[in-house]
Design a protein around this motif. Sequence first.
Motif, PDB file in Angstrom:
ATOM      1  N   GLN A 118       0.827  -1.205   0.000  1.00 44.95           N
ATOM      2  CA  GLN A 118       0.000   0.000   0.000  1.00 44.95           C
ATOM      3  C   GLN A 118       0.859   1.251   0.000  1.00 44.95           C
ATOM      4  O   GLN A 118       1.849   1.343   0.724  1.00 44.95           O
ATOM      5  N   ASN A 119       0.485   2.205  -0.830  1.00 48.44           N
ATOM      6  CA  ASN A 119       1.162   3.496  -0.846  1.00 48.44           C
ATOM      7  C   ASN A 119       0.607   4.368   0.277  1.00 48.44           C
ATOM      8  O   ASN A 119      -0.605   4.494   0.441  1.00 48.44           O
ATOM      9  N   LEU A 120       1.473   4.965   1.066  1.00 43.29           N
ATOM     10  CA  LEU A 120       1.064   5.731   2.230  1.00 43.29           C
ATOM     11  C   LEU A 120       1.361   7.214   2.037  1.00 43.29           C
ATOM     12  O   LEU A 120       2.249   7.589   1.267  1.00 43.29           O
ATOM     13  N   HIS A 121       0.611   8.033   2.749  1.00 45.94           N
ATOM     14  CA  HIS A 121       0.843   9.475   2.747  1.00 45.94           C
ATOM     15  C   HIS A 121       0.969   9.943   4.193  1.00 45.94           C
ATOM     16  O   HIS A 121       0.112   9.653   5.030  1.00 45.94           O
ATOM     17  N   PHE A 122       2.038  10.675   4.491  1.00 45.09           N
ATOM     18  CA  PHE A 122       2.309  11.139   5.836  1.00 45.09           C
ATOM     19  C   PHE A 122       2.136  12.656   5.893  1.00 45.09           C
ATOM     20  O   PHE A 122       2.737  13.390   5.114  1.00 45.09           O
ATOM     21  N   ILE A 123       1.314  13.100   6.838  1.00 44.85           N
ATOM     22  CA  ILE A 123       1.118  14.537   7.032  1.00 44.85           C
ATOM     23  C   ILE A 123       2.034  15.064   8.128  1.00 44.85           C
ATOM     24  O   ILE A 123       2.662  16.100   7.987  1.00 44.85           O
ATOM     25  N   GLY A 124       2.137  14.336   9.227  1.00 48.37           N
ATOM     26  CA  GLY A 124       2.997  14.782  10.311  1.00 48.37           C
ATOM     27  C   GLY A 124       2.345  15.846  11.169  1.00 48.37           C
ATOM     28  O   GLY A 124       1.136  16.080  11.120  1.00 48.37           O
ATOM     29  N   SER A 125       3.149  16.535  11.954  1.00 43.16           N
ATOM     30  CA  SER A 125       2.647  17.553  12.856  1.00 43.16           C
ATOM     31  C   SER A 125       2.208  18.793  12.087  1.00 43.16           C
ATOM     32  O   SER A 125       2.730  19.105  11.013  1.00 43.16           O
ATOM     33  N   LEU A 126       1.237  19.504  12.648  1.00 45.48           N
ATOM     34  CA  LEU A 126       0.784  20.745  12.020  1.00 45.48           C
ATOM     35  C   LEU A 126       1.760  21.883  12.233  1.00 45.48           C
ATOM     36  O   LEU A 126       1.686  22.904  11.541  1.00 45.48           O
ATOM     37  N   LEU A 127       2.664  21.750  13.177  1.00 45.55           N
ATOM     38  CA  LEU A 127       3.665  22.783  13.457  1.00 45.55           C
ATOM     39  C   LEU A 127       5.059  22.187  13.310  1.00 45.55           C
ATOM     40  O   LEU A 127       5.290  21.043  13.674  1.00 45.55           O
TER      41      LEU A 127
END
Length: 268
Positions: A118-127
């Motif tokens: 599966q291909n994943l997408h990481f957003i991480g912290s907003l700051l």
Amino acid sequence: MDIAEETPVDTWEGYLTLGAPDFICKQCGAIMWNMERNNKSNKNAAPTFSLCCKKGQVSLPPERQPPEPLASLLYFSKHFLLYIIVYNALFAMCSSGGKVDRAINKDGAPYCFKVRGQNLHFIGSLLPEEGENPKYCQLYIYDTENELSNIMNVIGQAGDHLDENIVESLMRMFHEHNKVVHQFFTARERFKNDAIDEYNLVFISSEAVNGRPNIIGPSDEVASLIVNSTLDTPGFRDTIVHTGNNNLKQVWETKFFYAVTISGTFST
């Protein structure tokens, strides 16, 4: 015999060209070649076509045109097309991840990017972390007074050939038309007003037996989370509390009273 005296090979022998497609299907407006017409035997009859729309039986919605300035850049700017990959990287809102198969590129074959599973997408912290520059979705939330310069610094020296005016016009286009950016604006206003909740909750949902992920969509207020026992999925949820000092704490299902008193935006 000397090579220079050899008779040149006629590479055009046997070459056949149909010319440019200059016929238009009256049903759907597709541009077609004359040899694609249905009634080839009757040269005097008006051409009809079925390869494109089966004589009008297939109706497609009109093609959506990109907003300005993207439309003009795509059609008229050689500079933008030359560096389009770099411009695209500037406005990426998340990073991708997955099990990259690096063994596939060997010998002299063209480069191939292959991901297993599966291909994943990481957003991480907003700051961003202290001392680091904002990147990805952080660009639309943190230090937005310097948003243009922050975007230009995302890829470092790779952006030396970019046009800052194009970057600024694309930035404004995203502000106006991109619905995801509008969601980030909500978080931006909360940070601007110093109305930061002590906790951010991230619910990592399980997958159903059929492989379909169970999505816990964003919500302004969450009073409780109820798992339907009749669904084909286990009831366990991995719940992580992100505190104000950037520490992570796991909360078990038996302690779900935390969600009753916390108002915030939740994501999977």
